[in-house]
Design a protein around this motif. Sequence first.
Motif, mmCIF file in Angstrom:
data_model
loop_
_atom_site.group_PDB
_atom_site.id
_atom_site.type_symbol
_atom_site.label_atom_id
_atom_site.label_comp_id
_atom_site.label_asym_id
_atom_site.label_seq_id
_atom_site.Cartn_x
_atom_site.Cartn_y
_atom_site.Cartn_z
ATOM 1 N N PRO A 149 0.826 -1.216 0.000
ATOM 2 C CA PRO A 149 0.000 0.000 0.000
ATOM 3 C C PRO A 149 0.854 1.257 0.000
ATOM 4 C CG PRO A 149 -0.461 -1.417 1.904
ATOM 5 C CD PRO A 149 0.830 -1.831 1.335
ATOM 6 N N LEU A 150 0.232 2.342 -0.456
ATOM 7 C CA LEU A 150 0.865 3.652 -0.391
ATOM 8 C C LEU A 150 0.714 4.175 1.028
ATOM 9 C CD1 LEU A 150 2.059 6.052 -2.021
ATOM 10 C CD2 LEU A 150 -0.259 6.771 -2.453
ATOM 11 N N GLN A 151 1.798 4.690 1.585
ATOM 12 C CA GLN A 151 1.729 5.243 2.944
ATOM 13 C C GLN A 151 1.078 6.611 2.860
ATOM 14 O OE1 GLN A 151 5.429 5.458 4.961
ATOM 15 N NE2 GLN A 151 4.594 6.519 6.702
ATOM 16 N N PHE A 152 -0.195 6.637 3.087
ATOM 17 C CA PHE A 152 -0.974 7.805 2.691
ATOM 18 C C PHE A 152 -2.196 7.861 3.587
ATOM 19 C CE2 PHE A 152 -4.313 9.197 -0.415
ATOM 20 C CZ PHE A 152 -3.969 10.516 -0.391
ATOM 21 N N GLY A 153 -2.188 8.756 4.566
ATOM 22 C CA GLY A 153 -3.325 8.866 5.469
ATOM 23 C C GLY A 153 -3.931 10.236 5.347
ATOM 24 N N LEU A 154 -5.239 10.307 5.360
ATOM 25 C CA LEU A 154 -5.874 11.614 5.234
ATOM 26 C C LEU A 154 -6.428 12.105 6.554
ATOM 27 C CD1 LEU A 154 -7.746 11.049 1.904
ATOM 28 C CD2 LEU A 154 -5.921 12.647 2.267
ATOM 29 N N ALA A 155 -7.107 11.243 7.296
ATOM 30 C CA ALA A 155 -7.771 11.734 8.503
ATOM 31 C C ALA A 155 -7.866 10.603 9.525
ATOM 32 C CB ALA A 155 -9.140 12.301 8.160
ATOM 33 N N CYS A 156 -8.949 10.603 10.266
ATOM 34 C CA CYS A 156 -9.117 9.682 11.387
ATOM 35 C C CYS A 156 -8.841 8.236 10.991
ATOM 36 C CB CYS A 156 -10.532 9.757 11.940
ATOM 37 S SG CYS A 156 -11.340 11.326 11.751
ATOM 38 N N CYS A 157 -9.348 7.821 9.805
ATOM 39 C CA CYS A 157 -9.212 6.425 9.396
ATOM 40 C C CYS A 157 -7.748 6.017 9.291
ATOM 41 C CB CYS A 157 -9.891 6.211 8.058
ATOM 42 S SG CYS A 157 -11.665 6.352 8.157
ATOM 43 N N ALA A 158 -6.870 6.987 9.020
ATOM 44 C CA ALA A 158 -5.456 6.655 8.888
ATOM 45 C C ALA A 158 -4.917 6.068 10.176
ATOM 46 C CB ALA A 158 -4.666 7.900 8.508
ATOM 47 N N ILE A 159 -5.441 6.509 11.315
ATOM 48 C CA ILE A 159 -4.961 5.989 12.593
ATOM 49 C C ILE A 159 -5.360 4.523 12.735
ATOM 50 C CG2 ILE A 159 -4.952 6.369 15.079
ATOM 51 C CD1 ILE A 159 -3.828 8.670 13.422
ATOM 52 N N GLU A 160 -6.570 4.193 12.278
ATOM 53 C CA GLU A 160 -6.969 2.794 12.319
ATOM 54 C C GLU A 160 -6.177 1.982 11.307
ATOM 55 O OE1 GLU A 160 -8.069 2.314 15.031
ATOM 56 O OE2 GLU A 160 -10.154 1.699 14.957
ATOM 57 N N MET A 161 -5.806 2.623 10.198
ATOM 58 C CA MET A 161 -4.961 1.933 9.222
ATOM 59 C C MET A 161 -3.600 1.632 9.837
ATOM 60 S SD MET A 161 -4.005 3.316 5.457
ATOM 61 C CE MET A 161 -2.717 4.470 5.902
ATOM 62 N N ILE A 162 -3.049 2.596 10.581
ATOM 63 C CA ILE A 162 -1.772 2.342 11.255
ATOM 64 C C ILE A 162 -1.962 1.253 12.303
ATOM 65 C CG2 ILE A 162 -0.004 3.372 12.726
ATOM 66 C CD1 ILE A 162 -0.677 6.060 11.387
ATOM 67 N N ALA A 163 -3.078 1.347 13.050
ATOM 68 C CA ALA A 163 -3.323 0.355 14.097
ATOM 69 C C ALA A 163 -3.399 -1.044 13.498
ATOM 70 C CB ALA A 163 -4.613 0.685 14.844
ATOM 71 N N SER A 164 -3.919 -1.168 12.274
ATOM 72 C CA SER A 164 -4.055 -2.505 11.708
ATOM 73 C C SER A 164 -2.708 -3.072 11.282
ATOM 74 C CB SER A 164 -5.028 -2.489 10.524
ATOM 75 O OG SER A 164 -4.470 -1.750 9.481
ATOM 76 N N THR A 165 -1.690 -2.215 11.145
ATOM 77 C CA THR A 165 -0.368 -2.766 10.839
ATOM 78 C C THR A 165 0.435 -3.048 12.098
ATOM 79 O OG1 THR A 165 0.687 -0.615 10.751
ATOM 80 C CG2 THR A 165 -0.280 -1.425 8.719
ATOM 81 N N MET A 166 -0.105 -2.646 13.255
ATOM 82 C CA MET A 166 0.672 -2.761 14.492
ATOM 83 C C MET A 166 0.448 -4.113 15.153
ATOM 84 S SD MET A 166 2.513 -0.157 14.924
ATOM 85 C CE MET A 166 2.766 1.148 13.743
ATOM 86 N N ALA A 167 1.009 -4.246 16.342
ATOM 87 C CA ALA A 167 1.161 -5.546 16.970
ATOM 88 C C ALA A 167 -0.129 -6.366 17.019
ATOM 89 C CB ALA A 167 1.707 -5.345 18.376
ATOM 90 N N ARG A 168 -1.246 -5.773 17.412
ATOM 91 C CA ARG A 168 -2.403 -6.627 17.668
ATOM 92 C C ARG A 168 -3.015 -7.177 16.381
ATOM 93 N NH1 ARG A 168 -7.487 -4.936 21.379
ATOM 94 N NH2 ARG A 168 -5.946 -5.057 23.034
#
Lengths: 391, 206, 204
Positions: free
Chosen positions: C33-52
């Motif tokens: 994916p392109l590392q590209f966040g616009l708003a609130c959803c980007a934080i959940e996108m980051i969270a989905s790549t993190m440990a849990r």
Amino acid sequence: MPAAEISSPPRNYEVMPKASPNGEFDGELLEVAMGPHHPSTHGVFRMDVVLDGERVAKLKPVFGYLHRNHEKIAENTTYLASMPYTDRLDYFCSMTNNWAYALSVEKLAGLQPPERAEYIRIITAELTRLVNHTCLVGFLLQDMGALGTPLMYAFREREKILDLFEALSGSRMMCNYMRFGGCRADLPAGWLDGAKQVVENYPRFLDEFEAFLSGNEILMARTQGVGALPAELAVSAGISGPMLRACGVNYDIRKVDKYGIYDRFEFRVPLGDHGDVFDRYMIRLLEMRESLKILRKALADIPDGPIVDSKAKIRGFKPKVGEAYGRIEGPKGELGFYLISDGSLNPYRYRVRPPSFINLTVLEDMCVGHSVADVVVILGSVDIVLGEVDR
Amino acid sequence: METLEQIKDRIAAAIPGARLEIIPNDTPANQRSLLVDREHAFEVARLLRDDAVLRLDYLSNATGVDWLDTSIKEKVKVKKVVEGVEKEVDEMVERKKAGYLEAVYHLYSIAHRHGPVILRIRTDNRTDKTRLPSLTPVWRSAEFQEREIYDLYGIIFDGHPDLRRILMWDGFQDYPMRKDYAEPDDYEYEPTPHDEVLEKAQPHSR
Amino acid sequence: MDEGLRSELSKQGIFTTTLEGIYNWGRRNSVWPLQFGLACCAIEMIASTMARYDLARFGAEVFRPSPRQADLMIVAGTVTKKMAPQVVRLYNQMPEPKYVIAMGACAISGGPFKQGYNVLKGIDRYIPVDVHIPGCPPRPEALIHAFMTLQKKIGAQRLSGSERARHADPEAPSEFPVPQYGPHDLEPSKNMDVWQPPKLARAG
């Protein structure tokens, strides 16, 4: 920790002179647009940078790429319907956003939340502060080049607190939990025990985090003496929150306004003395420890009782004609809401005083003379969230 | 902190000729504000910041408000000669009040830890006389906030170092936060049509 | 190939596949994916790549900051009118084959901010979208589900014939016009080649 201890690690980084040694630029200036799509700008933020070699000669922030008209929408809808929109301002800290808005409306309408609601508000707000500061440190390290690992640690802890928020409000990020004169729902069974456990385990994570980071040579080299901000400029520019306190100005709205029931809690306000990136980083780590102190006492003392003021109306809520400005100490700084009521169902004027937007006023002053790589770190230490900057 | 009346007297004593007015506020918040005329606003701001007792060194919030032209219908008793006899007759009179744009500043003191003192400055009208003095030289905090007011309300701040649009793009022509702003009609499609939204989308459906 | 023969061969240790099958298998398990966040959803996108949540399990943990190296654009958050030209430009800069996930209510339709004067009412007005995820913001599980849906789609794409995928068709467009800032709105306000307003169900 007193101010002197914060600055104790040796400073081994000299700030570069603002221009070349003979006082004139020896080459062509280069204009670079950093953003709006840039991995380091924490969203869609743009900086128009003029470079002299590696040094920043001029920097103009460009806003508006996430301007989604929060204020206009709020002026066209009822008071309560704006509550979920406040979640989406600073999307790391929905609980404190809710609180600031509820507090302003309570000032406007003269509502008083009951005791238990005040405790719940303090607990959720301080948990939010933990989430925000933890993630900020993770992102700051990411900006310095520590790709992934610190951020993964931070998000691991964030998930634990988000689980608590989800049990309380039904949503991980967008809690929409506070109401005018109280909170929406009472704590579910076992919630307090879960919260106590998170609070109990948090210092261990912080110790580990600090052991890896605070004494780290690279971190010190990249942050100490970088982006220093003089206290007078900070006050004049309306800087608030950890960024203001890193300059040594003792101003915490929890202490000054004593809103909610913060006067019942003992906590200290950490202060920096250089106002550089390292102080800002350190202040946040220390503030988390103070938040844990507040949390421990609040979780032990929370009384039973109602959670909403009985005078509060949900349907047909119409405050008197007039205005109110309410503010709280959000994790990023002074978060205020300014409301003008014309006696109808909708606010006539609804204004958010966004801390991270105003904290960017001095971005240019902090960056000029530093290298491009430092700009990224300085911006990271300001702690911006674009949802709040552009609204 | 001093009451607003005391502050008003203090300003009146220091700056003769400044026209000041206290705007009441009946809500439980009871935050009254001080209306200052345009010509003396800058001097008043500097006095508030530098005065040793007040020391309002921290401009927390600056924002604009749009007040539309209003017309008030009032019943007025008018003496009229009806059928040769002078009588008092009720008559409806429509009074037009010109609208104006307003800049509101919330001031606090970090040195003395008091506040807020609320300052208001008004323009003459909403169309061609929308200039106000910029307070950015007094408080740097106003820099971006005044740019935002200019962008969204169209108040032109004289003496601002860099007055450009801040949130909308440069070629944008409207002032979107004004109450009479008409947004572009791009509601061609509404997946869950209802009420006004359906009405808005209707013209595009054929 | 006959299923019976294939199973008989696999018993003998011979693995058979089609070129299309192995090509799609490789592609669908390494979507960058392109590392590209616009708003609130980007934080959940980051969270989905993190440990849990660990998006790496699906071969999609390599977020690329440059569009030239990315296969997938996750439009995570509100697209404002000021940002829309940049989003389209980034999409144009991505090499084929490329895919788009519209994450969250705002990217789909403007979401809660639909009434806003500066909010684009859905990114599919300018670029084609492969997977839509509703939610405000969608949970990381929802993003993972969208990934798996996209993987299924990639796995089923044909490389030849009349129903071939867009990137295999030299006639199909791979870049779309970038909208311009106008005095009141974006110009044009939508790309009619990509998106046309559906007929209203209750119009009458």
